[in-house]
Design a protein around this motif. Structure first.
Motif, mmCIF file in Angstrom:
data_model
loop_
_atom_site.group_PDB
_atom_site.id
_atom_site.type_symbol
_atom_site.label_atom_id
_atom_site.label_comp_id
_atom_site.label_asym_id
_atom_site.label_seq_id
_atom_site.Cartn_x
_atom_site.Cartn_y
_atom_site.Cartn_z
ATOM 1 N N VAL A 352 0.839 -1.200 0.000
ATOM 2 C CA VAL A 352 0.000 0.000 0.000
ATOM 3 C C VAL A 352 0.873 1.248 0.000
ATOM 4 N N ARG A 353 0.444 2.255 -0.769
ATOM 5 C CA ARG A 353 1.110 3.559 -0.758
ATOM 6 C C ARG A 353 0.067 4.660 -0.625
ATOM 7 N N ALA A 354 0.391 5.656 0.210
ATOM 8 C CA ALA A 354 -0.458 6.837 0.343
ATOM 9 C C ALA A 354 -0.076 7.838 -0.735
ATOM 10 N N VAL A 355 -1.056 8.501 -1.314
ATOM 11 C CA VAL A 355 -0.791 9.474 -2.380
ATOM 12 C C VAL A 355 -1.772 10.630 -2.273
ATOM 13 N N THR A 356 -1.265 11.828 -2.564
ATOM 14 C CA THR A 356 -2.066 13.052 -2.526
ATOM 15 C C THR A 356 -2.136 13.651 -3.918
ATOM 16 N N VAL A 357 -3.321 14.080 -4.316
ATOM 17 C CA VAL A 357 -3.497 14.776 -5.591
ATOM 18 C C VAL A 357 -3.594 16.265 -5.310
ATOM 19 N N VAL A 358 -2.734 17.049 -5.973
ATOM 20 C CA VAL A 358 -2.743 18.507 -5.846
ATOM 21 C C VAL A 358 -3.163 19.111 -7.187
ATOM 22 N N ARG A 359 -3.401 20.409 -7.174
ATOM 23 C CA ARG A 359 -3.897 21.037 -8.400
ATOM 24 C C ARG A 359 -2.866 21.001 -9.508
ATOM 25 N N GLU A 360 -1.627 21.326 -9.190
ATOM 26 C CA GLU A 360 -0.598 21.405 -10.238
ATOM 27 C C GLU A 360 0.721 20.890 -9.691
ATOM 28 N N LEU A 361 1.420 20.134 -10.517
ATOM 29 C CA LEU A 361 2.744 19.630 -10.169
ATOM 30 C C LEU A 361 3.627 19.840 -11.397
ATOM 31 N N ALA A 362 4.565 20.760 -11.274
ATOM 32 C CA ALA A 362 5.408 21.119 -12.420
ATOM 33 C C ALA A 362 6.167 19.908 -12.935
ATOM 34 N N GLU A 363 6.290 19.819 -14.250
ATOM 35 C CA GLU A 363 6.999 18.697 -14.851
ATOM 36 C C GLU A 363 8.499 18.779 -14.604
ATOM 37 N N ARG A 364 9.027 19.995 -14.374
ATOM 38 C CA ARG A 364 10.466 20.164 -14.162
ATOM 39 C C ARG A 364 10.732 20.918 -12.865
ATOM 40 N N VAL A 365 11.884 20.637 -12.275
ATOM 41 C CA VAL A 365 12.281 21.281 -11.034
ATOM 42 C C VAL A 365 13.660 21.913 -11.220
ATOM 43 N N LYS A 366 13.936 22.954 -10.444
ATOM 44 C CA LYS A 366 15.213 23.678 -10.564
ATOM 45 C C LYS A 366 16.267 23.030 -9.668
#
Length: 455
Positions: A352-366
């Motif tokens: 089992v894994r817990a997961v949260t859905v948010v409005r936006e998650l950027a495809e790239r990170v700095k």
């Protein structure tokens, strides 16, 4: 009765070397290293015949050299044969010619010459294996020559050529191992991709293992391997029957990684995989309604040591109004919220894994990287730390990059092939691991360079 020492010697596996094996098709020479299984020369065994596996980059199959480590194929085959998990087999390790390796392992496709400055010669390498190497091996050794008993296996560009050989010549190679196949050369600075092969959309009579590590950086990426695997599933391949796929956690792009999992394709292609005993469920803890895509990886562990990712899994979501998960692990978010995803394997065990859905998650990170090198470092314009870094000051290289959110790479800092970093004792430095996180700042210091160690 034979003396005990001689009987013992005959019961062990052997490596036979053929130097300067010439190819008229490729107009060059290379070594062949041939593994013969325990008992091959034993008295009374003269009529026994064996399946054969042809491995690319053969100088690494059984030993290490100054260009990399070893697959430890002899030790792995010996162990699996002794345990009765695979059939005794002959392994033909075909060395590469370093200056011609990329060209020989790539079949001609549009645009390839623009990427590498030379056209692919994979069609000629194909003829070299089929018309020059295989007839020689079949004459010299007691092989089972049919496609159902003949395999081909390699990694990276060697995985790419294995994939092509399986689909182009299933009449010769019915068993295929493509470890982290080099399907695509991306240009991260331009966010473009050059496919290095056609994607086959038919189903020949082959059995194929294909995998990818989760820390290979831009060299081989899961999304590209998954594209090929999906085409195979659409063509009628069945996971677990004639197709095995594995997303390998913690695996980079080096001989040590391929050695660690060589047992799995050998079990799938030449033996028995056994029964599912345990599982891992890898996946995101956060998913966006918009932005980066997400995938769960249910990894089954078998009682034989075999391991593979289940592409026909059944997932249970505690709150299906938040998200759903497709059979291949693809996450489909529906609304913001939190839930749990469960996977139950064939043995009835649940992860089992817990997961949260948010409005936006950027495809790239700095991500900001900085490498400090010792004063005796030659004046290089760039060095490599998983990605190419330009010089930014005296003895310093680095920059700020926008990397894919799920980007991970295992690496040694390097100035190029054979010029990796050394530790304080002058030995090859341990591998480093970079996992991209938003606003990550990573600084590394190089103690020395292997090629500049004074003996």
């Amino acid at each position: 009765m034979q003396p005990q020492s001689q009987a013992k010697r005959l019961s062990q596996s052997q490596i036979r070397t053929f130097a300067n094996f010439r190819s008229e098709f490729l107009d060059n020479e290379r070594e062949l290293f041939v593994y013969l299984p325990p008992g091959y020369d034993a008295p009374g065994n003269e009529g026994e015949r064996y399946p054969a596996l042809y491995m690319h980059d053969g100088q690494h199959a059984f030993r290490a050299d100054d260009r990399g480590g070893s697959w430890e194929a002899r030790e792995t085959a010996d162990r699996l044969i002794a345990e009765g998990k695979i059939r005794p087999l002959i392994i033909v390790a075909v060395a590469n010619v370093a200056s011609a390796r990329i060209a020989e392992y790539m079949h001609p496709v549009p645009g390839l010459g623009e990427v590498y400055g030379a056209a692919g010669r994979g069609d000629l390498y194909e003829r070299f294996l089929i018309e020059e190497v295989k007839p020689f091996i079949d004459r010299e050794f007691r092989t089972l020559p049919g496609p159902e008993d003949t395999g081909v296996l390699g990694s990276s560009a060697g995985g790419l050529v294995s994939y092509n050989l399986g689909f182009r010549r299933p009449d010769v190679f019915g068993l295929v191992g493509a470890l982290c196949p080099f399907f695509v050369k991306p240009d991260p600075t331009q966010e473009t991709e050059q496919w290095l092969t056609r994607i086959y959309r038919h189903k020949p009579p082959i059995r194929l293992w294909i995998d990818v590590g989760d820390a290979e950086g831009f060299t081989v990426m899961d999304k590209h391997v998954r594209t090929v695997v999906k085409a195979m599933l659409d063509a009628g391949f069945a996971t677990g029957r004639d197709l095995a796929y594995h997303f390998v956690p913690g695996s980079g792009h080096s001989q040590k990684d391929w050695a660690a999992r060589l047992h799995a394709p050998l079990l799938f292609l030449f033996g028995r995989v056994g029964n599912v005993a345990d599982s891992l469920l890898l996946g995101p803890d956060k998913v966006g309604l918009n932005g980066a895509a997400a995938v769960f990886h249910p990894i089954d562990i078998y009682d034989t040591g075999f391991v593979a990712t289940n592409l026909a899994a059944s997932f249970r979501v505690a709150d299906p109004s938040v998200l759903s998960v497709l059979q291949d692990g693809t996450v489909v978010p529906h609304r913001e919220g939190a839930t749990e995803v469960a996977y139950t394997n064939a043995a009835g065990r649940t992860s089992v894994r817990a997961v949260t859905v948010v409005r936006e998650l950027a495809e790239r990170v700095k991500v900001t990287l900085r490498v400090v090198v010792p004063p005796d470092t030659p004046d290089e314009e760039t060095i490599y730390a998983g990605i190419e870094l330009p010089r930014i000051g005296p003895y310093a290289y680095g920059g700020t990059y926008m990397l894919p959110r799920d980007f991970a790479v295992e690496f040694r800092i390097s100035r190029g092939m054979g010029r990796d970093e050394a530790d304080e004792s002058g030995r090859p430095a341990p591998f480093r691991l970079l996992r991209a996180q938003e606003n990550l700042v990573a600084e590394y210091r190089v103690a020395g360079w292997i090629d500049r160690v004074r003996v």
